[in-house]
Design a protein around this motif. Structure first.
Motif, PDB file in Angstrom:
ATOM      1  N   ARG A 127       0.839  -1.211   0.000  1.00 42.53           N
ATOM      2  CA  ARG A 127       0.000   0.000   0.000  1.00 42.53           C
ATOM      3  C   ARG A 127       0.869   1.253   0.000  1.00 42.53           C
ATOM      4  N   VAL A 128       1.888   1.234   0.836  1.00 45.20           N
ATOM      5  CA  VAL A 128       2.783   2.399   0.927  1.00 45.20           C
ATOM      6  C   VAL A 128       3.480   2.634  -0.413  1.00 45.20           C
ATOM      7  N   ALA A 129       4.036   1.568  -0.982  1.00 46.87           N
ATOM      8  CA  ALA A 129       4.771   1.702  -2.244  1.00 46.87           C
ATOM      9  C   ALA A 129       3.854   2.172  -3.365  1.00 46.87           C
ATOM     10  N   LEU A 130       2.650   1.602  -3.450  1.00 44.90           N
ATOM     11  CA  LEU A 130       1.721   1.957  -4.516  1.00 44.90           C
ATOM     12  C   LEU A 130       1.258   3.407  -4.366  1.00 44.90           C
ATOM     13  N   THR A 131       1.058   3.858  -3.137  1.00 43.19           N
ATOM     14  CA  THR A 131       0.662   5.249  -2.900  1.00 43.19           C
ATOM     15  C   THR A 131       1.753   6.210  -3.353  1.00 43.19           C
ATOM     16  N   LEU A 132       2.990   5.902  -2.999  1.00 44.86           N
ATOM     17  CA  LEU A 132       4.100   6.772  -3.390  1.00 44.86           C
ATOM     18  C   LEU A 132       4.303   6.766  -4.900  1.00 44.86           C
ATOM     19  N   ARG A 133       4.071   5.622  -5.545  1.00 45.05           N
ATOM     20  CA  ARG A 133       4.290   5.544  -6.990  1.00 45.05           C
ATOM     21  C   ARG A 133       3.188   6.256  -7.756  1.00 45.05           C
ATOM     22  N   THR A 134       1.935   5.955  -7.451  1.00 46.45           N
ATOM     23  CA  THR A 134       0.844   6.444  -8.280  1.00 46.45           C
ATOM     24  C   THR A 134       0.331   7.816  -7.871  1.00 46.45           C
ATOM     25  N   LEU A 135       0.419   8.156  -6.602  1.00 46.72           N
ATOM     26  CA  LEU A 135      -0.098   9.452  -6.155  1.00 46.72           C
ATOM     27  C   LEU A 135       0.987  10.517  -6.052  1.00 46.72           C
ATOM     28  N   ALA A 136       2.173  10.118  -5.566  1.00 50.29           N
ATOM     29  CA  ALA A 136       3.252  11.094  -5.409  1.00 50.29           C
ATOM     30  C   ALA A 136       4.202  11.108  -6.606  1.00 50.29           C
ATOM     31  N   GLY A 137       4.141  10.082  -7.441  1.00 50.68           N
ATOM     32  CA  GLY A 137       4.976  10.070  -8.632  1.00 50.68           C
ATOM     33  C   GLY A 137       6.424   9.710  -8.396  1.00 50.68           C
ATOM     34  N   LEU A 138       6.753   9.119  -7.242  1.00 50.16           N
ATOM     35  CA  LEU A 138       8.131   8.700  -6.999  1.00 50.16           C
ATOM     36  C   LEU A 138       8.466   7.510  -7.890  1.00 50.16           C
ATOM     37  N   SER A 139       9.701   7.467  -8.350  1.00 52.55           N
ATOM     38  CA  SER A 139      10.128   6.339  -9.170  1.00 52.55           C
ATOM     39  C   SER A 139      10.331   5.114  -8.283  1.00 52.55           C
ATOM     40  N   THR A 140      10.362   3.958  -8.933  1.00 51.06           N
ATOM     41  CA  THR A 140      10.616   2.719  -8.193  1.00 51.06           C
ATOM     42  C   THR A 140      11.963   2.796  -7.484  1.00 51.06           C
ATOM     43  N   ARG A 141      12.948   3.366  -8.145  1.00 52.07           N
ATOM     44  CA  ARG A 141      14.273   3.500  -7.528  1.00 52.07           C
ATOM     45  C   ARG A 141      14.215   4.384  -6.285  1.00 52.07           C
ATOM     46  N   GLU A 142      13.475   5.495  -6.362  1.00 48.28           N
ATOM     47  CA  GLU A 142      13.373   6.397  -5.211  1.00 48.28           C
ATOM     48  C   GLU A 142      12.677   5.716  -4.036  1.00 48.28           C
ATOM     49  N   ILE A 143      11.626   4.965  -4.318  1.00 45.88           N
ATOM     50  CA  ILE A 143      10.901   4.285  -3.245  1.00 45.88           C
ATOM     51  C   ILE A 143      11.787   3.212  -2.616  1.00 45.88           C
ATOM     52  N   ALA A 144      12.486   2.453  -3.459  1.00 43.55           N
ATOM     53  CA  ALA A 144      13.371   1.408  -2.943  1.00 43.55           C
ATOM     54  C   ALA A 144      14.463   2.005  -2.067  1.00 43.55           C
ATOM     55  N   LYS A 145      15.035   3.120  -2.499  1.00 40.01           N
ATOM     56  CA  LYS A 145      16.089   3.768  -1.717  1.00 40.01           C
ATOM     57  C   LYS A 145      15.557   4.265  -0.381  1.00 40.01           C
ATOM     58  N   ALA A 146      14.354   4.822  -0.408  1.00 39.66           N
ATOM     59  CA  ALA A 146      13.777   5.360   0.823  1.00 39.66           C
ATOM     60  C   ALA A 146      13.542   4.279   1.863  1.00 39.66           C
ATOM     61  N   PHE A 147      13.182   3.084   1.416  1.00 37.67           N
ATOM     62  CA  PHE A 147      12.872   2.002   2.352  1.00 37.67           C
ATOM     63  C   PHE A 147      13.980   0.954   2.421  1.00 37.67           C
TER      64      PHE A 147
END
Length: 407
Positions: A127-147
């Motif tokens: 849920r967290v990853a999908l929210t950041l990707r689709t609503l905030a527009g973060l790239s997969t790389r950015e989300i992976a780095k953040a977590f």
């Protein structure tokens, strides 16, 4: 029409990406039902804006321009990929929809996207990853780095989440009234986790706090009648206002010792005003109570002026609304400050005996601090050493070492 300066266009596209990405993607998902197509076409529209806005100028309504451009790309893609009657019907429907969505339709689409991303049937991290990707527009790389996750792992998590939405028939909608309170709680939990992951500046995740606030502001605009949404935004703003004073030279600084001149008083004023709007509804919830506790701290002129009896009462109410051993631990601290260290220590010892916080470093850290205040320095040193072994970040370990040395 003259050429617009590239730096002006870049700033406009960057601003539109932050403000409009979720809206564009939500609109396309609503029209096509295809998450990947929506994201790909939105990305292409933003890329096209860099060239076309330089030539034609920044449009008066960037969101409408981007939505239209993305939709045209979706139509083209569907036309190229059309196979069978179902795709033909989808394309026919998409082409009949008016090019520019109304202002009423756009928030509704984005609300659908928020509730779908945060559906309880999905694993919480998905849920967290999908929210950041689709609503905030973060790239997969950015989300992976953040977590602190490998990019392929995060990519698979996103793929599985989207697949489950399709295979499990998760509806793309705002839940009906009888399900809304429980589902809204799930949404708020996702946004608060995103904020908290960025509130600790370790590992370069600070941008997540900004994304959490941005998403909470969006949700307030979309659900103005829900006081808990405002309560969460108020809590985030009041916590963010104190960020600059939380560490000094990499060492955690406790609230009572923070330099209050460094606090962002504009954010504090906005947080208090947002909380007042929520409380005026008289429909209290856990986030409003947490925001009220934060307001007690941030509006006090100095640590000595903190209204500890009020904070203790608020923690008691929070324990009623959202029972948790962590809440009980925080209430014990407030009771110690309001009624005396020995009373607070007794509550902490009860928690320790219950075993509900085994392995949680703040339990021995809190006990150590209260023992220090009570003059029981040998016992305090033992508790600080226990907390040091459990502390999860360098800033917290440095703080505990400093406390231990001070004894």
């Amino acid at each position: 029409m003259g050429v617009t300066a590239p730096e002006t266009v870049r700033a406009a596209v960057d601003a539109a990406y932050r403000d409009e990405w979720g809206q564009v993607v939500a609109t396309l998902i609503g029209l096509t039902g295809n998450w990947d197509l929506a994201e790909d076409c939105a990305q292409e529209a933003f890329a096209a804006a860099l060239a076309k806005w330089t030539r034609d100028g920044v449009p008066s309504s960037p969101g409408a321009w981007l939505t239209t451009a993305a939709r045209h790309r979706a139509i083209d893609q569907l036309r190229r990929d059309t196979k069978g009657a179902a795709k033909v019907r989808q394309l026919a429907v998409l082409e009949r929809v008016p090019i520019e969505s109304t202002s009423e339709e756009i928030p509704d689409e984005r609300l659908r996207l928020i509730f779908t991303c945060c559906h309880p049937a999905l694993p919480f991290q998905a849920r967290v990853a999908l929210t950041l990707r689709t609503l905030a527009g973060l790239s997969t790389r950015e989300i992976a780095k953040a977590f602190l996750t490998a990019e392929p792992t995060m990519a698979q998590r996103l793929v599985r989440a989207k697949r489950k939405i399709v295979e499990a028939g998760i509806p793309y909608r705002v839940p009906p009234a009888e399900l809304l309170p429980r589902r809204l709680t799930a949404v708020l939990a996702v946004l608060y986790l995103i904020f908290n992951e960025g509130y600790d500046e370790q590992d370069g995740r600070r941008a997540l706090a900004a994304e959490g606030i941005h998403l909470a502001r969006t949700l307030v605009r979309l659900m103005p009648g829900e006081p808990e949404v405002r309560g969460l935004l108020a809590l985030m703003l009041l916590l963010e206002a104190r960020r600059a004073s939380r560490t000094v030279d990499g060492v955690l600084v406790t609230l009572e010792n923070q330099d209050r001149s460094q606090w962002d008083h504009v954010l504090i004023a906005e947080g208090v005003a947002t909380l007042d709007e929520a409380l005026a509804t008289r429909r209290f919830g856990p986030y409003q109570v947490q925001a009220a506790i934060a307001a007690c701290h941030t509006t006090a002129p100095d640590a000595d002026a903190t209204d500890w009896p009020q904070i203790a009462a608020l923690y008691a109410e929070l324990a009623r609304l959202a029972p948790s051993p962590v809440v009980d631990l925080n209430r014990a601290v407030a009771v110690a400050m309001a009624e005396g260290v020995s009373t607070g220590l007794a509550l902490v010892d009860e928690l320790a005996e219950s075993g509900r916080l085994d392995g949680y470093y703040l339990l021995p850290a809190t006990r150590a601090d209260l023992l220090r205040r009570d003059g029981r320095l040998t016992e305090a040193a033992t508790a600080y050493e226990e907390a040091l072994e459990l502390a999860p970040t360098d800033a917290e370990r440095r703080y505990l070492k400093a406390r231990l040395c001070s004894l």
